[in-house]
Scaffold this motif. Structure first.
Motif, PDB file in Angstrom:
ATOM      1  N   ASN A 941     -51.342  69.562  16.475  1.00 41.02           N
ATOM      2  CA  ASN A 941     -51.001  69.552  17.901  1.00 41.02           C
ATOM      3  C   ASN A 941     -49.750  68.740  18.190  1.00 41.02           C
ATOM      4  OD1 ASN A 941     -52.462  71.270  19.452  1.00 41.02           O
ATOM      5  ND2 ASN A 941     -54.082  69.814  19.939  1.00 41.02           N
ATOM      6  N   LEU A 942     -48.817  68.722  17.270  1.00 36.72           N
ATOM      7  CA  LEU A 942     -47.558  68.032  17.503  1.00 36.72           C
ATOM      8  C   LEU A 942     -46.594  68.971  18.212  1.00 36.72           C
ATOM      9  CD1 LEU A 942     -46.912  66.163  14.122  1.00 36.72           C
ATOM     10  CD2 LEU A 942     -47.834  65.225  16.237  1.00 36.72           C
ATOM     11  N   SER A 943     -45.951  68.490  19.239  1.00 36.63           N
ATOM     12  CA  SER A 943     -44.954  69.295  19.919  1.00 36.63           C
ATOM     13  C   SER A 943     -43.700  69.373  19.054  1.00 36.63           C
ATOM     14  CB  SER A 943     -44.614  68.687  21.281  1.00 36.63           C
ATOM     15  OG  SER A 943     -43.952  67.446  21.112  1.00 36.63           O
ATOM     16  N   THR A 944     -42.818  70.282  19.398  1.00 29.19           N
ATOM     17  CA  THR A 944     -41.578  70.406  18.636  1.00 29.19           C
ATOM     18  C   THR A 944     -40.739  69.140  18.752  1.00 29.19           C
ATOM     19  OG1 THR A 944     -40.563  71.485  20.555  1.00 29.19           O
ATOM     20  CG2 THR A 944     -41.525  72.905  18.860  1.00 29.19           C
ATOM     21  N   ALA A 945     -40.776  68.493  19.914  1.00 26.20           N
ATOM     22  CA  ALA A 945     -40.020  67.252  20.082  1.00 26.20           C
ATOM     23  C   ALA A 945     -40.587  66.150  19.194  1.00 26.20           C
ATOM     24  CB  ALA A 945     -40.035  66.821  21.544  1.00 26.20           C
ATOM     25  N   GLU A 946     -41.911  66.071  19.096  1.00 28.13           N
ATOM     26  CA  GLU A 946     -42.523  65.059  18.227  1.00 28.13           C
ATOM     27  C   GLU A 946     -42.221  65.352  16.769  1.00 28.13           C
ATOM     28  OE1 GLU A 946     -46.514  63.618  20.509  1.00 28.13           O
ATOM     29  OE2 GLU A 946     -46.457  65.688  19.819  1.00 28.13           O
ATOM     30  N   ARG A 947     -42.205  66.611  16.414  1.00 27.17           N
ATOM     31  CA  ARG A 947     -41.847  66.970  15.038  1.00 27.17           C
ATOM     32  C   ARG A 947     -40.426  66.531  14.724  1.00 27.17           C
ATOM     33  NH1 ARG A 947     -40.646  72.978  14.822  1.00 27.17           N
ATOM     34  NH2 ARG A 947     -38.856  72.117  15.955  1.00 27.17           N
ATOM     35  N   ASP A 948     -39.505  66.851  15.628  1.00 32.26           N
ATOM     36  CA  ASP A 948     -38.111  66.490  15.384  1.00 32.26           C
ATOM     37  C   ASP A 948     -37.943  64.978  15.298  1.00 32.26           C
ATOM     38  OD1 ASP A 948     -37.714  69.162  15.520  1.00 32.26           O
ATOM     39  OD2 ASP A 948     -36.760  69.156  17.496  1.00 32.26           O
ATOM     40  N   LYS A 949     -38.678  64.257  16.122  1.00 26.90           N
ATOM     41  CA  LYS A 949     -38.595  62.799  16.096  1.00 26.90           C
ATOM     42  C   LYS A 949     -39.115  62.252  14.771  1.00 26.90           C
ATOM     43  CE  LYS A 949     -39.905  58.729  18.810  1.00 26.90           C
ATOM     44  NZ  LYS A 949     -40.636  58.257  20.014  1.00 26.90           N
ATOM     45  N   ALA A 950     -40.217  62.815  14.276  1.00 28.68           N
ATOM     46  CA  ALA A 950     -40.790  62.357  13.012  1.00 28.68           C
ATOM     47  C   ALA A 950     -39.831  62.629  11.858  1.00 28.68           C
ATOM     48  CB  ALA A 950     -42.135  63.041  12.772  1.00 28.68           C
ATOM     49  N   LEU A 951     -39.239  63.822  11.841  1.00 28.89           N
ATOM     50  CA  LEU A 951     -38.321  64.149  10.752  1.00 28.89           C
ATOM     51  C   LEU A 951     -37.052  63.306  10.827  1.00 28.89           C
ATOM     52  CD1 LEU A 951     -38.688  68.044  10.717  1.00 28.89           C
ATOM     53  CD2 LEU A 951     -39.559  66.431   9.011  1.00 28.89           C
ATOM     54  N   SER A 952     -36.566  63.069  12.024  1.00 21.16           N
ATOM     55  CA  SER A 952     -35.358  62.253  12.172  1.00 21.16           C
ATOM     56  C   SER A 952     -35.602  60.829  11.709  1.00 21.16           C
ATOM     57  CB  SER A 952     -34.898  62.265  13.634  1.00 21.16           C
ATOM     58  OG  SER A 952     -34.589  63.577  14.059  1.00 21.16           O
ATOM     59  N   GLY A 955     -34.773  60.654   8.177  1.00 17.71           N
ATOM     60  CA  GLY A 955     -33.453  61.140   7.832  1.00 17.71           C
ATOM     61  C   GLY A 955     -33.367  62.617   7.522  1.00 17.71           C
ATOM     62  N   ILE A 956     -34.260  63.426   8.046  1.00 17.63           N
ATOM     63  CA  ILE A 956     -34.264  64.867   7.789  1.00 17.63           C
ATOM     64  C   ILE A 956     -33.815  65.590   9.059  1.00 17.63           C
ATOM     65  CG2 ILE A 956     -35.659  66.862   7.139  1.00 17.63           C
ATOM     66  CD1 ILE A 956     -35.237  64.844   4.905  1.00 17.63           C
ATOM     67  N   ASP A 957     -32.871  66.512   8.884  1.00 19.74           N
ATOM     68  CA  ASP A 957     -32.435  67.335  10.000  1.00 19.74           C
ATOM     69  C   ASP A 957     -33.470  68.432  10.227  1.00 19.74           C
ATOM     70  OD1 ASP A 957     -31.214  68.835  11.916  1.00 19.74           O
ATOM     71  OD2 ASP A 957     -29.458  69.388  10.702  1.00 19.74           O
ATOM     72  N   PRO A 958     -34.120  68.487  11.397  1.00 19.05           N
ATOM     73  CA  PRO A 958     -35.165  69.504  11.629  1.00 19.05           C
ATOM     74  C   PRO A 958     -34.661  70.926  11.438  1.00 19.05           C
ATOM     75  CG  PRO A 958     -35.209  67.822  13.351  1.00 19.05           C
ATOM     76  CD  PRO A 958     -33.977  67.566  12.549  1.00 19.05           C
ATOM     77  N   ALA A 959     -33.389  71.166  11.728  1.00 16.67           N
ATOM     78  CA  ALA A 959     -32.867  72.525  11.623  1.00 16.67           C
ATOM     79  C   ALA A 959     -32.914  73.050  10.197  1.00 16.67           C
ATOM     80  CB  ALA A 959     -31.438  72.583  12.157  1.00 16.67           C
ATOM     81  N   THR A 960     -32.908  72.158   9.223  1.00 15.45           N
ATOM     82  CA  THR A 960     -32.954  72.601   7.825  1.00 15.45           C
ATOM     83  C   THR A 960     -34.340  73.108   7.430  1.00 15.45           C
ATOM     84  OG1 THR A 960     -33.472  70.352   7.066  1.00 15.45           O
ATOM     85  CG2 THR A 960     -31.147  70.981   7.204  1.00 15.45           C
TER      86      THR A 960
END
Length: 1470
Positions: A941-952, A955-960
């Motif tokens: 149940n993680l939103s896309t914003a939470e996913r991007d925050k976790a990956l960032s 040091g991971i670019d979510p787009a990859t």
């Protein structure tokens, strides 16, 4: 407002469809079962039906009164009027609504025993209503809609308005509980059920119903009626609907009923008897291939499980015709204690005959069924009788004799049903037999003998031979029926009146022993020929419906007629003609007719009408909405802009007074909703630049908190009158928006998200939105006044009326909400442990429940029961194969422990751990790994914003990690196509499973493999017991995910190897395999291992599963938003507690006494607040003050914070009204001298305080001495007693829309003041008095902090009918200004050619080189069609259920159109 009419005083139903010159459509209905008239309004934008049940508004005493109200006493012009006799259905199909009415009826059975007339439709009419909503539709959809309206209805459909005729006579069920197997307009009647007017759309049956009166030579008169109802479970044409289907039904399946009774005078008992039989094609999987020559079609039997579902077919028959347990004895019933089903097979069985293969398999199918033991209480007997061969070898007369010989024993054993109808229930206890009675009849039926079992006839198509054989079988029964009723058909007995008494002791069923000639001599032939006429007409109708032509070989039915020889000669030429006609229809027309039938039934709509909405949106900006702030116009006759919200001013062009930077509309919606779309009608003169260029949208529950949900939305330049739809997303938090904005700045442009929306933002859902602010920005270059046209706001409303009335969809939603213990939904808790979504790993298609359990769950977006949940696992695992039952608890717990146990880490930590496991070997994720990671994210149940925050954070670019970018474009196209096919197959299977449960007990299957069977990260093969080893065990997140020795083992249906659950593909892979193999199976039996599946199939399952999880995530949001909306109205404690029961009649009586013949004008959901109201902790919500009396706890009440000595409520009324007063219901704690408020009231039509007018000021404390019942806790009174209240009457009614109510308590008081002497309750004095001594309030916390509190606030008066029919006049100068030509013109560039490429996802257009040079170009007004079906179903939502409230995700995630423009320059050659 229900006003029933007693039986016997019925009027004829009248329907008037009125279309005004404004293009508004009204349906005026006067039912035969009621004395009043109802008006149904069709929303001109969405097409949804509206009926508020208000007397004088849409309920009237007479039809003329209703018509006068609609036309405003002929001030409004009627464009067209259609007079009809019945409503058959209504449906919205995109931008068109279709209303089906019967304009002419034929009373085919004028009066059934006990009352009720059966009408056959003689003429019908489809009324097409063009809607304002600009929903684009493809040419195929438009063609299909046209074909739907061409379906043959006249003469082939019938209904009864007052009795249930979907079951054998007399039905044990009331009218509104029909057998779904025989209801043909269930989908078309859905719209009327939604608004609580299910009686207004008749229950339509397909087939034949007719009667004949017979009797001569002074004998007793009799009536025979033949009723033949066609099953809808296997609809279709001759070569497309043969044999068995996935719904366990056969093609051309018909239930026939022969009813004979003796008419009596009024008040006398009516004796009758009934005989029932069935006809249909052979119940196994078979078909035929039509050759393009004159040769017969080739018959084939499926080579895979040809008898699958055959036992279920016989189970349905056995259950329907089993009368053993009804306690009615019969001498004719068999003594074996079983239900006999006798199959009379009329197929050719000679050597070399094409039908012989069916005869062989028919026997084998019955042997197979007997060997399985699935029908322990049923005895199936098969009689082979080659009809055509017998006629060729023996002639017609001996063939008939042979049939009688075979039918004698089973007919006598099965018997007939006998009884009578008694007009009074006074002697009901004297009835020795089964007693049947309900609200549809005044008396009761007494059945003394019951038919047990059924005879079923079949030939290849259930047509010509079947009709003839069933006639001669029914003929023998007819003679016995007449004899038992005292109707003498025997020639000898009829000629000797004195021997009539002897006829009753004559031998039963004696005609079976007669030869043909003996029968012809002994029986009066007139009734026999009349019965033959009924069968002739019925045979032609059934043949026409199945083949498009009349029945063949029908001359044999006239064998008792004097013109039998002449009929036989004529039949030879007629048969040749019919055969050619059938061959043409089968080859050319059948596919179109098949599609017509499916659309009429609401089947396969996702294929035939893929873009059509299941449920239209509401338009809360219409009718009772208004503008909070007036906007000035150049027209002196302007109405402050309110006409912008009126459809009656469709051609309006509103013009601002001067050039403006912005134009703002503050729209107050007529009811709360979640806003989804903004519909603008472009209005301008010759210069289209006067219309705004962009628009901002803000929404909120009141004026205090408005959120920007749409900024700078471009409005394309369009011709005057164009409708433009702008999707409105939900509000997104600043943090999430900031994350996305920063990510987009550093992310290069990528390919469109064709697989799914990886970057999607989940906007907030708010079902209590009431205020919408539209900010229009004109073009920068223009200095002219701004023009506007009609503005409409569309949204999704909760069924508040049904919620408060505890009925329909509202009741189901409420039952679900009360089962939610934690009101803070796990989606918003962000803990990373959501059992709902983890459980979805195995939730595919929950079962169709026949009995609702106490813990049944409801899809809050559909109003449907989803699954049965335990306390520890909200969602149980359900296999798509199993639609009709729940899995056992043992299996649930095993799956939870092995796969869905919630990790102890937070959601983001668990997600990062999954990422680290997947990148342990290779730092770069591939497509498959990225998809697995996304599945884990959605399960958490993680939103896309939470996913991007976790990956960032690592040091991971979510787009990859976007799967859309990790796949080749060529493969993406085929993968999308496979996933779309899987969605269609899954939905088809769901439809068949739902329909297959009709008339049957639920299946008891149990399987660990769901539709997708997507494994968790770290799960691997169980080991040695599995021979496939498709998934190797890797690093795990928790020890609970490792394999265990108790893992179930299956056998792969393809390679026959043993395979564990982990190595199995989902059930959806079987559907894809069947489709590739050309099979018609929609079942999900068996398993297939992953090694036997292509990678594209497994990827399609994964993609479909992600789409399902995205949809389910949205459902979780909707569930949380619904709970939040409920708690804002009735309070959190009321949701979690047990709902108190209310007597609707008593509540209504109390309301009438309180209102004193006036209306409640501010009741929620129509009334609400303009500003937010401060509320004490633990108090009932402010909206509870306006909620209906039946809502909320009786002991709950609203109170302000103890620190506030004053509370001001600004109430917005539901309509512009003449207000006569305000009623304050006293809190259960009562008032004391310390907390009794001073009440001051103002009225206004404007939101500014300086423009309001004071109507009075009252002090409640002066009442305490004269009305001691207002003090202290309320004593429990009798039911229906008026609650404690104080009425504040105005001196004169005030016309207003806003009410200010100020409640004030004194903070500083003096005990020396005698309040009873110093203050007058009805004083209009503005000066506040000094206060008396006070004591502690129950609402307060101590002696020193009393608080403002109240139970309910009622505003009473009468709504004002607004003058909406006036014209919007324009001065000549304004008209001249509008017609002034613009300085610059645009023209449409002609397209030289265009073509669809990339799997029809891209449209390529080429412009001719000869086009003139342009300075630039502009692309305006594009529309994208988004299909209704985007993934396989994950719940058992039935769109035909009247309680369904469908929340379509495409309203929240609109279709996206990506445009790429390339300029190609041809260089000159040198």
């Amino acid at each position: 407002m229900e006003s029933p009419v007693t039986a016997g005083g019925l009027r004829n139903t009248s329907v008037v469809v009125l279309t005004l010159d404004t293009s508004e459509v009204y349906i005026v209905v006067s039912l035969c079962s009621r004395t009043d008239t109802q008006v149904i309004y069709i929303d001109p934008t969405s097409g949804s039906l509206h009926h508020d049940r208000k007397l004088g508004y849409d309920v009237f005493h007479t039809q003329d009164e209703a018509l006068n109200y609609i036309t405003d006493d002929s001030k409004s012009v009627s464009k067209s009027t259609v007079y009809a006799k019945a409503i058959l259905g209504y449906v919205v199909l995109g931008s068109i609504a279709l209303l089906l009415v019967a304009t002419k009826l034929s009373a085919s059975i004028p009066y059934l025993p006990g009352g009720g007339c059966v009408y056959t439709i003689s003429e019908s009419k489809w009324i097409k209503i063009s809607l304002q909503i600009p929903q684009p539709q493809g040419k195929g959809e438009v063609k299909n809609i046209q074909e739907l309206t061409e379906l043959e209805i006249d003469g082939k459909h019938y209904f009864c308005e007052t009795r249930d005729i979907t079951r054998p006579f007399p039905s044990r069920f009331p009218l509104r509980n029909p057998d779904d197997e025989f209801v043909w307009n269930g989908w078309l009647s859905f719209a009327f059920k939604k608004i609580g007017l299910e009686h207004h759309c008749v229950i339509l049956l397909q087939g034949f119903a007719e009667y004949k009166t017979f009797g001569s030579l002074g004998q007793q008169e009799g009536i025979v009626a033949l009723i033949a109802r066609r099953s809808r479970l296997h609809p279709g044409t001759r070569y497309l609907a043969r044999g068995l289907n996935s719904c366990y039904s056969t093609g051309n399946e018909i239930e026939c009923e022969q009813l004979v009774w003796v008419p009596k005078r009024s008040g006398q008992n009516v004796p009758f008897n009934i005989y029932i039989w069935r006809r249909g094609t052979i119940p196994m999987w078979w078909g035929s291939e039509l050759k393009m020559t004159a040769a017969e079609a080739t018959i084939y039997v499926s080579d895979r499980d040809p008898y699958k579902g055959s036992a279920r077919y016989y189970q349905r028959l056995s259950k329907r015709y089993d009368t053993r347990n009804l306690g009615v004895a019969s001498a004719n019933q068999n003594k074996s204690g079983l239900v006999p089903i006798v199959c009379v097979n009329l197929l050719r069985n000679g050597e070399g005959k094409s039908e012989s293969i069916l005869v062989q398999h028919f026997e084998e199918s019955l042997n197979y069924i007997r060997s399985t033991g699935q029908l322990p209480s049923t005895r199936i007997h098969l009689i082979h009788y080659d009809w055509h061969t017998s006629i060729r070898l023996k002639g017609e007369q001996q063939t008939i004799e042979g049939l009688w010989y075979h039918l004698k024993a089973p007919t006598i054993s099965i018997g007939i049903s006998e009884g009578d109808y008694q007009h009074s229930r006074q002697h009901i206890d004297d009835c020795e037999g089964e007693k049947i009675y309900n609200d549809d009849i005044t008396g009761f039926f007494c059945l003394r003998v019951l038919q047990n079992g059924i005879i079923r006839y079949n030939c290849a198509d259930s047509l010509d031979r079947t009709n003839a054989a069933s006639y001669f079988g029914a003929l023998q029964v007819f003679t016995e029926q007449c004899k038992r009723l005292g109707i003498i058909l025997d020639n000898d007995l009829a000629s000797d009146h004195n021997t009539r008494k002897h006829s009753f002791s004559d031998k039963a069923w004696k005609c079976f022993d007669m030869t043909f000639e003996e029968f012809k001599r002994s029986i009066i032939l007139s009734p026999i020929c009349q019965l033959a006429e009924l069968f002739l007409i019925a045979g032609d109708i059934h043949a026409t419906l199945y083949t498009g032509s009349k029945a063949m070989h029908s001359h044999i039915l006239s064998i008792f007629s004097e013109e039998a020889a002449k009929a036989k000669q004529f039949s030879v030429a007629q048969n040749v003609k019919i055969n050619l006609q059938r061959r043409y229809n089968n080859a050319v027309v059948d596919s179109s007719r098949q599609k017509q039938l499916e659309m009429f039934l609401g089947l396969r709509l996702f294929k035939h009408l893929p873009s059509v909405s299941i449920q239209p949106l509401h338009v809360p900006s219409r009718r009772s909405s208004f503008l909070l702030k007036p906007i000035a116009s150049i027209d002196q006759y302007s109405d402050d802009g309110d006409s912008l919200l009126s459809f009656k001013q469709k051609n309006l062009i509103w013009i601002s007074q001067q050039a403006a930077d912005i134009i703002q509309l503050f729209v107050y919606l007529g009811e709360p909703c979640h806003v989804c779309q903004l519909l603008l009608t472009t209005s301008h003169g010759a210069d289209d630049s006067t219309y705004p260029l962009t628009v901002d949208v803000r929404t909120g529950r009141d004026l205090d908190v408005l959120k920007l949900v749409l900024e700078g939305a471009s409005i394309p330049r369009c011709p005057n009158g164009t409708n433009i739809m702008i999707p409105i997303p939900g509000a997104v938090s600043d943090e999430d928006m900031g994350l996305k904005t920063r990510a987009n700045l550093h992310t290069p442009q990528t390919n469109p998200s064709f697989l799914y929306n990886f970057e999607g933002l989940e906007g907030e859902l708010d079902f209590l939105t009431r205020v919408v602010v539209l900010t229009f920005y004109p073009a920068e270059s223009t200095s002219s006044p701004v023009t506007l046209g009609e503005v409409e706001i569309l949204g999704i409303s909760l069924p508040w009326r049904d919620i408060f009335a505890s009925e329909g969809p509202g009741l189901k939603l409420w039952e679900h909400v009360t089962n939610i213990k934690d009101n803070a939904n796990s989606f918003t808790s962000k803990t990373g442990s959501n059992p709902d979504v983890f459980g979805l790993t195995n939730v595919v298609l929950p079962p169709i429940k026949c009995d609702t359990s106490r813990n049944a769950q409801v899809d809050l977006l559909s109003g449907e029961d989803i699954i049965s949940r335990s306390n520890t696992q909200p969602m149980t695992e359900i296999s798509l194969h199993d639609q009709c039952h729940d899995h056992k608890e043992e299996t649930d717990s095993q799956r939870i422990s092995k796969q869905d146990k919630i990790p102890s880490k937070t959601g983001t930590q668990h997600y990062i751990s999954c990422f680290e496991i997947l990148t342990a070997v290779d730092n770069k994720l591939g497509f498959v790994e990225a998809m697995k990671l996304e599945i884990e994210r959605l399960r958490l149940n993680l939103s896309t914003a939470e996913r991007d925050k976790a990956l960032s954070s690592i040091g991971i670019d979510p787009a990859t990690l976007d799967p859309n970018t990790l796949i080749e474009e060529s493969y993406m196209s085929s993968l999308c196509k496979a996933a779309n096919s899987l969605a269609i197959l899954g939905q088809t299977s769901l439809e068949d499973k739902i329909n297959g449960c009709i008339g049957l007990d639920p299946l008891d299957d149990n399987n660990d493999i769901d539709f997708w069977n997507i494994n968790r990260i770290g799960e691997g093969c169980c080991g040695e017991s599995c021979q496939v080893h498709a998934e190797h065990l890797t690093l795990t997140l928790t020890s609970t995910l490792t394999s265990t020795s108790s893992e179930s083992i299956f056998i792969c249906s393809s390679c026959k190897r043993r395979v564990c659950r982990i190595c199995c593909a989902g059930k959806g892979a079987i559907l894809l395999r069947n489709k590739i193999g050309g099979s018609n199976y929609n079942d999900l039996d068996g398993v297939i291992c992953k090694l036997c599946c292509q990678d594209s199939v497994l990827d399609a399952l994964t993609l479909d599963y992600i789409r399902v999880l995205v949809s389910q995530l949205r459902n979780s949001q909707a569930e949380a938003a619904t709970c939040k909306a409920f708690s804002r109205v009735v309070g959190k404690n009321y949701i979690s507690g047990k709902k108190e029961s209310f007597n609707k009649f008593e509540v209504g009586k109390v309301c009438e006494l309180l209102h004193n013949e006036e209306e409640s004008l501010a009741e929620f959901p129509f009334g609400s607040y303009l500003h937010s109201i401060e509320t004490a902790s633990g108090s009932a919500p402010p909206l509870s003050l306006l909620a209906p009396l039946s809502s909320g706890f009786q002991q709950s009440y609203w109170r302000a914070p103890a620190s506030n000595s004053c509370a001001e409520l600004v109430i917005v009324l539901g309509n512009l009204s003449d207000v006569s007063g305000v009623i304050l219901l006293v809190s259960p704690c009562g008032y004391s001298m310390s907390d009794a408020p001073t009440v001051q009231i103002w009225t206004s039509n404007k939101i500014h305080k300086e423009e309001r007018s004071c109507v009075g000021k009252w002090d409640v404390r002066s009442l305490l001495t004269s009305s001691p019942e207002l003090c202290g806790p309320e004593e429990s009174g009798k039911e229906g007693q008026i609650p404690r209240h104080i009425r504040f009457d105005f001196r004169n009614p005030v016309c207003c829309r806003l009410i200010w109510i100020k409640l004030t308590i004194q903070q500083v008081v003096s005990s020396s003041v005698s309040f009873g002497k110093d203050f007058n309750l009805l004083s209009f004095d503005e000066e506040p008095p000094s206060g008396p001594g006070r004591r502690a309030s129950i609402g307060g916390t101590s002696e020193s902090d009393p608080c403002v509190h109240a139970k309910r606030i009622l505003v009473v008066g009468c709504p004002v009918k607004e003058d909406v029919g006036r014209n919007f006049e324009h001065a000549n100068s304004i008209r001249n200004w509008l017609e002034k030509a613009p300085l610059l013109n645009r023209y449409k560039v002609p397209i030289d050619s265009e073509k669809l490429i990339d799997n029809d996802l891209v449209l390529e257009q080429n412009i001719s080189p000869s086009s003139p040079l342009s300075a630039g170009f502009r692309l305006d007004g594009f529309s994208a069609i988004k299909p209704q079906l985007t993934h396989s179903p994950y719940s058992n939502r039935n769109s035909l259920d009247p309680s369904s409230i469908v929340f379509e995700h495409r309203y929240l995630s609109p279709a996206v159109l990506h445009i790429q423009v390339s300029a190609l320059q041809v260089l000159p050659s040198y």
